[in-house]
Design an enzyme around this catalytic site. Structure first.
Site, PDB file in Angstrom:
ATOM      1  N   LYS A 156      -9.745   3.429 -67.895  1.00 34.25           N
ATOM      2  CA  LYS A 156     -10.166   2.716 -66.685  1.00 34.25           C
ATOM      3  C   LYS A 156     -10.164   3.640 -65.480  1.00 34.25           C
ATOM      4  O   LYS A 156     -11.066   3.596 -64.640  1.00 34.25           O
ATOM      5  CB  LYS A 156      -9.255   1.506 -66.424  1.00 34.25           C
ATOM      6  CG  LYS A 156      -9.397   0.383 -67.435  1.00 34.25           C
ATOM      7  CD  LYS A 156     -10.296  -0.726 -66.889  1.00 34.25           C
ATOM      8  CE  LYS A 156     -10.654  -1.762 -67.945  1.00 34.25           C
ATOM      9  NZ  LYS A 156      -9.508  -2.518 -68.419  1.00 34.25           N
ATOM     10  N   LYS A 216     -21.314  -3.143 -83.902  1.00 26.84           N
ATOM     11  CA  LYS A 216     -21.055  -4.568 -83.941  1.00 26.84           C
ATOM     12  C   LYS A 216     -21.538  -5.265 -82.672  1.00 26.84           C
ATOM     13  O   LYS A 216     -21.844  -4.624 -81.676  1.00 26.84           O
ATOM     14  CB  LYS A 216     -19.575  -4.826 -84.179  1.00 26.84           C
ATOM     15  CG  LYS A 216     -18.633  -4.372 -83.080  1.00 26.84           C
ATOM     16  CD  LYS A 216     -17.225  -4.729 -83.519  1.00 26.84           C
ATOM     17  CE  LYS A 216     -16.260  -5.020 -82.489  1.00 26.84           C
ATOM     18  NZ  LYS A 216     -15.554  -4.587 -81.552  1.00 26.84           N
ATOM     19  N   LYS A 232     -20.654  -7.734 -75.865  1.00 24.30           N
ATOM     20  CA  LYS A 232     -21.415  -8.058 -74.655  1.00 24.30           C
ATOM     21  C   LYS A 232     -21.883  -6.799 -73.930  1.00 24.30           C
ATOM     22  O   LYS A 232     -22.961  -6.748 -73.383  1.00 24.30           O
ATOM     23  CB  LYS A 232     -20.624  -8.968 -73.734  1.00 24.30           C
ATOM     24  CG  LYS A 232     -19.519  -8.305 -72.933  1.00 24.30           C
ATOM     25  CD  LYS A 232     -18.947  -9.299 -71.939  1.00 24.30           C
ATOM     26  CE  LYS A 232     -17.550  -8.941 -71.507  1.00 24.30           C
ATOM     27  NZ  LYS A 232     -17.393  -8.061 -70.383  1.00 24.30           N
TER      28      LYS A 232
END
Ligand code: TRP
Length: 330
Positions: A112, A195, A198
């Site tokens: 992050k 896979k 979103k």
């Protein structure tokens, strides 16, 4: 033996088929067998500074979609993290024994920090401490999360054990990941590899209307077609068949497999069929989402009841923890 299960739900993004056949189906099973606490992690979402209306809207939408999938407030405790004030209090207490070094070493923090160098806030650094508070506030034994959360869970065990050691008590259990083993179904994406997710932009959402689903499936990546019988499948085609195996009837699946193996398959026809079968599956959920969206009274009730139920165990833990630490009554 019945376990105490806690899991947090990220409060952004619409649910897609991958979520449904992954985490959600597991939640549905768990709520039948164990004492489950499922909550929307809205405090955690503040690390990215959502606007007030996004914060509320996302939380509401996530609640609606989980309810529509069958999470049952009568069977589990379904609540909003921010409704339980004991969680931030336990977080504060745990922060006193969480060390800068271990927090900085956390891979999700490092990632992050790299992605948002202008917003490396203290909440991001102490994200694992808040997550530990979420979990041990109910003295959870099992946490159904994916591989990406394994390190956070290990930190939770460290914080729990450290508390026990520091005060010479055997108070918090050390929670472990709930392992689904074989049962976990991975839904492939529509873009040929990997896979469904979103962020990958290859997902079919549970709220998608039939036309959107048709368009997305028709755009799925394929190849130029088999040229000899029983030719091994390329990844995009294997993915389409995997999806079809999950969404369509065994007869339909077999029909297209036979057409593939004798080289007479038309991918357009296969995709058309797949889209219709996905629509049959998602439409009842979509309708439920739409009807829940216009039932504010019910949503309000769910949130209220969930908070009351969650507070029972959260406030008991906090009372005992405060006593152990030495915040005694005069
Ligand atoms: N970190 C989890 C995620 O990103 C969400 C979460 C927050 C969580 N608190 C939790 C998961 C407690 C399990 C238990 O998906």
């Amino acid at each position: 033996m019945s376990e105490i299960i806690v899991s947090g739900i990220r409060s952004t993004g619409n649910l897609h088929l991958g979520n449904y056949f992954g985490a959600i189906q597991n939640f549905l099973k768990l709520q039948e067998q164990h004492e489950c606490y499922f909550f929307i992690a809205d405090f955690h979402s503040l690390t990215t500074h959502p606007t007030p209306s996004d914060l509320y809207g996302n939380t509401r939408q996530v609640l609606i979609e989980y309810l529509a999938c069958g999470l049952d407030p009568e069977k589990c405790t379904l609540y909003r993290q921010s409704d339980i004030h004991e969680i931030p209090e336990l977080y504060l207490l745990l922060n006193m024994n969480a060390y800068l070094g271990e927090l900085e070493r956390c891979t999700t923090f490092k990632e992050k920090a790299r992605k948002q160098p202008n917003n490396i806030n203290a909440g991001l650094l102490t994200y694992p401490v808040l997550m530990a508070a979420d979990i041990i506030i109910h003295k959870a034994t099992k946490v159904p999360v994916g591989k990406d959360q394994e390190q956070h869970l290990e930190m939770t065990r460290n914080f729990a054990a450290r508390f026990n050691r520091m005060y010479g008590v055997n108070y918090f259990p050390e929670p472990v990941a709930y392992n689904f083993g074989e049962q976990l179904i991975k839904i492939p994406g529509l873009d040929g590899s990997g896979k469904m997710g979103k962020s990958e932009g290859n997902a079919i959402n549970l709220i998608d209307d039939p036309d959107t689903i048709r368009k997305k499936v028709m755009k799925a990546v394929t190849d130029t077609g088999p040229t000899e019988p029983n030719q091994p499948m390329t990844e995009p085609i294997a993915n389409l068949f995997t999806l079809m195996k999950i969404m369509s009837s065994p007869e339909t699946y077999q029909y297209f497999l036979d057409r593939y193996n004798d080289c007479s398959i038309r991918y357009g026809e296969m995709k058309k069929q797949l889209a219709e079968d996905i629509i049959v599956f998602t439409q009842p959920i979509r309708e439920k989402i739409l009807s829940l969206s216009s039932n504010q009274t019910y949503l309000k009730k769910v949130v209220q009841v969930g908070a009351e139920k969650a507070r029972v165990s959260a406030s008991k833990t906090l009372r005992e923890v405060r006593e152990i630490i030495g915040f005694k009554d005069f």
